[in-house]
Design a protein around this motif. Structure first.
Motif, PDB file in Angstrom:
ATOM      1  N   VAL A  20      33.689  50.563 -10.528  1.00  0.00           N
ATOM      2  CA  VAL A  20      34.762  50.512  -9.533  1.00  0.00           C
ATOM      3  C   VAL A  20      35.830  51.564  -9.820  1.00  0.00           C
ATOM      4  O   VAL A  20      36.818  51.651  -9.108  1.00  0.00           O
ATOM      5  N   GLY A  21      35.602  52.379 -10.866  1.00  0.00           N
ATOM      6  CA  GLY A  21      36.665  53.283 -11.284  1.00  0.00           C
ATOM      7  C   GLY A  21      36.325  54.756 -11.295  1.00  0.00           C
ATOM      8  O   GLY A  21      37.124  55.567 -11.764  1.00  0.00           O
ATOM      9  N   LEU A  22      35.154  55.137 -10.790  1.00  0.00           N
ATOM     10  CA  LEU A  22      34.824  56.565 -10.806  1.00  0.00           C
ATOM     11  C   LEU A  22      35.679  57.346  -9.820  1.00  0.00           C
ATOM     12  O   LEU A  22      35.918  58.533  -9.998  1.00  0.00           O
ATOM     13  N   SER A  23      36.150  56.673  -8.782  1.00  0.00           N
ATOM     14  CA  SER A  23      36.977  57.312  -7.753  1.00  0.00           C
ATOM     15  C   SER A  23      36.254  58.538  -7.187  1.00  0.00           C
ATOM     16  O   SER A  23      36.763  59.660  -7.219  1.00  0.00           O
ATOM     17  N   LEU A  24      35.078  58.281  -6.650  1.00  0.00           N
ATOM     18  CA  LEU A  24      34.207  59.380  -6.210  1.00  0.00           C
ATOM     19  C   LEU A  24      34.782  60.162  -5.038  1.00  0.00           C
ATOM     20  O   LEU A  24      34.389  61.301  -4.794  1.00  0.00           O
ATOM     21  N   GLY A  25      35.715  59.568  -4.306  1.00  0.00           N
ATOM     22  CA  GLY A  25      36.283  60.275  -3.162  1.00  0.00           C
ATOM     23  C   GLY A  25      37.547  61.051  -3.477  1.00  0.00           C
ATOM     24  O   GLY A  25      38.192  61.587  -2.568  1.00  0.00           O
ATOM     25  N   SER A  26      37.915  61.132  -4.750  1.00  0.00           N
ATOM     26  CA  SER A  26      39.174  61.818  -5.089  1.00  0.00           C
ATOM     27  C   SER A  26      39.056  63.324  -4.946  1.00  0.00           C
ATOM     28  O   SER A  26      38.133  63.942  -5.490  1.00  0.00           O
ATOM     29  N   ALA A  27      40.033  63.896  -4.265  1.00  0.00           N
ATOM     30  CA  ALA A  27      40.049  65.348  -4.105  1.00  0.00           C
ATOM     31  C   ALA A  27      40.183  66.044  -5.452  1.00  0.00           C
ATOM     32  O   ALA A  27      39.739  67.181  -5.620  1.00  0.00           O
ATOM     33  N   GLY A  28      40.775  65.360  -6.410  1.00  0.00           N
ATOM     34  CA  GLY A  28      40.952  65.962  -7.737  1.00  0.00           C
ATOM     35  C   GLY A  28      39.733  65.857  -8.631  1.00  0.00           C
ATOM     36  O   GLY A  28      39.785  66.249  -9.798  1.00  0.00           O
ATOM     37  N   GLY A  29      38.632  65.320  -8.127  1.00  0.00           N
ATOM     38  CA  GLY A  29      37.407  65.224  -8.915  1.00  0.00           C
ATOM     39  C   GLY A  29      37.340  63.926  -9.708  1.00  0.00           C
ATOM     40  O   GLY A  29      38.228  63.076  -9.621  1.00  0.00           O
ATOM     41  N   VAL A  30      36.252  63.791 -10.460  1.00  0.00           N
ATOM     42  CA  VAL A  30      36.069  62.574 -11.257  1.00  0.00           C
ATOM     43  C   VAL A  30      36.479  62.846 -12.700  1.00  0.00           C
ATOM     44  O   VAL A  30      36.439  63.985 -13.169  1.00  0.00           O
ATOM     45  N   SER A  31      36.854  61.791 -13.393  1.00  0.00           N
ATOM     46  CA  SER A  31      37.298  61.910 -14.780  1.00  0.00           C
ATOM     47  C   SER A  31      36.090  62.115 -15.694  1.00  0.00           C
ATOM     48  O   SER A  31      35.172  61.290 -15.716  1.00  0.00           O
ATOM     49  N   ALA A  32      36.131  63.198 -16.469  1.00  0.00           N
ATOM     50  CA  ALA A  32      35.029  63.469 -17.404  1.00  0.00           C
ATOM     51  C   ALA A  32      34.904  62.335 -18.418  1.00  0.00           C
ATOM     52  O   ALA A  32      33.796  61.947 -18.809  1.00  0.00           O
ATOM     53  N   GLU A  33      36.048  61.779 -18.811  1.00  0.00           N
ATOM     54  CA  GLU A  33      36.034  60.693 -19.794  1.00  0.00           C
ATOM     55  C   GLU A  33      35.341  59.456 -19.205  1.00  0.00           C
ATOM     56  O   GLU A  33      34.559  58.788 -19.880  1.00  0.00           O
ATOM     57  N   HIS A  34      35.649  59.184 -17.946  1.00  0.00           N
ATOM     58  CA  HIS A  34      35.054  58.002 -17.301  1.00  0.00           C
ATOM     59  C   HIS A  34      33.546  58.186 -17.138  1.00  0.00           C
ATOM     60  O   HIS A  34      32.762  57.255 -17.371  1.00  0.00           O
ATOM     61  N   VAL A  35      33.158  59.386 -16.742  1.00  0.00           N
ATOM     62  CA  VAL A  35      31.726  59.657 -16.571  1.00  0.00           C
ATOM     63  C   VAL A  35      31.011  59.536 -17.918  1.00  0.00           C
ATOM     64  O   VAL A  35      29.914  58.956 -18.009  1.00  0.00           O
TER      65      VAL A  35
END
Lengths: 270, 265
Positions: free
Chosen positions: A41-56
């Motif tokens: 629920v936290g990848l935030s795939l629609g974020s214009a700023g991209g996804v967090s490398a740490e989260h991935v």
């Protein structure tokens, strides 16, 4: 776990287990006996700023540890700048948003070496500048990224009701445009009907009650058209006795029994 | 100034996705009005639809804080905790999608908040709740932290080990809340410096009091000092209590003196 209920598989929120610890030990026990699905629920795939490398990276570690049969997140965003708003916020269905989410999905799939399933979220507003329907957006996302779709039937009903649309028509549109092959999991859940300050009626997707009759009917219609799919009862607020969950799962199973059920492992290959 | 892109077919300017997300988030944070022409809703007014998203965000943040601060919730009640959580969410929103990172500043927020001044111990209770949660959910397989004692031996400390400095008897308050709230009446609410060590063992989260010298020694080690520097810090802070370090640290269940290169048992 002592009673080993006859459940085909379990799904957990990936983020709850990204730090190991005592919860991780509980999940280890579940994973010993049951296939697991990771629902992020936290990848935030629609974020214009991209996804967090740490989260991935954390998701990749979890995938390595549990070899989940399914991995999913949502067509939504939560992160903007250095702030994370923990909800599934709505994406405009525009070409730009499609470019953004497709790039983010590609990045995650490349990093974890697995196919992601993207879930249609419940929405309470749409954007005036939308270029396309949700169905067209999902279909194009699948075409561009080879991701799968996690069809949340309750979300279709909640969104359609709140936006004054026909849920059955929206469902048919998604099934037709996305196609049965891409739909690899189904979510069912309960929602709350409440009144806003002005007295307007609104359905809130809170996963805190039994699935309503309208959603069961949509579900039966969906599987009649695309065939059975691994189906999850989502219930993560006002959690009832485990027996109530088992009853809801049995209800879904009864609906699915009309055809050969494919195990979720069939969705593994990318 | 928001950047604009032009749509191909009608040349009507629209916000870029980045600006739209920034504006949307700002509307959630400040209750500010969203330009109505940019959003569509059904029978429910747009502003009230945004209330749903706002409530979801506040609910998720408050739930995360409540899970890691159970004693604070019991002390102030769910309703007041919800209001504190809402204000904290907008004062210091989460930075990542892993909400277990979230809440490190909640104790300091409580200490600053005028509404909690009648409960001066509340911030310390939050500090204790938070650290017990962190230690309990620490990764179990991390190797111990090692500090060289001499050419042959080293001091190993549990990787989960955390130190806590309290002014109020937060551990007594938490214990009373967990066992019997009537015991709260018997707690001597006197502000006195209290130092604790917390770690995770095979049987769960453990906590013990520490003397001033032991606390200064461990604090220095965890802050990156060498054993020699840490020992000097202990002497500097509490020379009279250095003798306690043998029992409180070197022979404590969270510590082990081993030969360098020896495999951990």
């Amino acid at each position: 776990m002592r009673e080993r209920p006859a459940i085909a598989w379990f799904e957990v929120h990936a983020e709850n287990f990204m730090r190991g610890g005592l919860l991780g030990e509980d999940l280890d026990r579940i994973a010993t006996f049951y296939p697991l699905s990771l629902h992020a629920v936290g990848l935030s795939l629609g974020s214009a700023g991209g996804v967090s490398a740490e989260h991935v990276a954390a998701l990749k570690t979890l995938c390595g540890r549990y070899a989940p049969v399914l991995i999913s997140d949502h067509v939504s965003w939560s992160q903007v700048g250095d702030t994370h708003w923990p909800d599934l916020l709505p994406l405009p269905y525009t070409e730009e948003a499609l470019d953004v989410i497709a790039a983010n999905v590609d990045r995650v799939q490349d990093a974890i070496g697995r196919r992601l399933l993207l879930e249609n979220p419940s929405v309470y507003v749409t954007f005036a500048d939308d270029d396309m329907t949700e169905a067209a957006f999902l279909a194009e996302l699948v075409r561009r990224t080879d991701c799968g779709v996690l069809l949340d039937v309750n979300n279709i009903f909640v969104s359609a009701s709140n936006l004054g649309r026909d849920a059955a028509a929206d469902l048919r549109d998604i099934l037709r445009q996305v196609g049965p092959q891409a739909i690899q999991e189904i979510h069912l859940a309960g929602h709350t009907v409440s009144r806003t300050r002005s007295g307007a009626r609104i359905r809130v997707d809170d996963h805190g009650s039994r699935i309503c009759e309208d959603v069961w009917n949509l579900f039966c219609g969906a599987i009649a058209e695309i065939g059975p799919r691994p189906t999850l009862i989502e219930w993560d607020t006002n959690i009832p006795e485990f027996g109530v969950l088992i009853e809801e799962a049995a209800h879904a199973d009864a609906a699915l029994r009309g055809a050969q059920v494919e195990p979720p492992a069939n969705a593994l290959a990318r | 100034m928001p950047r604009c892109v032009e749509r191909k077919w009608n040349l009507r300017p629209m916000l870029s996705l980045a600006d739209l997300q920034m504006r949307f988030a700002e509307a959630l944070r400040t209750d500010s009005a969203w330009p109505r022409r940019m959003l569509r809703a059904g029978p429910c007014p747009v502003e009230e639809c945004l209330d749903i998203y706002r409530a979801n965000v506040i609910g998720a943040v408050t739930n995360a804080l409540a899970l890691s601060h159970p004693t604070v919730v019991r002390l102030v009640g769910e309703s007041f905790f919800g209001r504190l959580g809402r204000d904290y969410a907008f004062d210091a929103p989460p930075r990542s999608g892993c909400l277990w990172h979230y809440g490190d500043g909640f104790a300091d927020f409580l200490a600053r908040d005028a509404r909690t001044h009648a409960l001066p111990y509340l911030a310390d209770v939050a500090r204790l709740d938070r650290i017990l949660d962190r230690v309990g959910n620490a990764a179990p397989s991390e190797p111990p932290r090692r500090f060289v004692l001499d050419a042959r031996t080293q001091l190993e400390l549990e990787s989960s080990l955390q130190l806590l400095e309290l002014e109020w008897p937060a551990d007594e308050i938490r214990a009373a809340i967990e066992r019997d709230e009537d015991l709260l009446e018997q707690i001597d609410l006197k502000p006195v410096r209290r130092t604790r060590v917390v770690w995770r063992s095979a049987s769960g989260v453990m906590m013990r009091p520490l003397g001033d010298a032991s606390y200064a020694f461990l604090r220095a080690l965890l802050d990156g000092a060498s054993v020699e520097e840490a020992f000097l810090a202990a002497i500097d802070h509490a020379p009279q209590a250095v003798g306690d370090m043998d029992q409180e640290v070197l022979r404590a269940p969270y510590a082990r003196v081993s030969l360098i290169g020896e495999a951990a048992s």
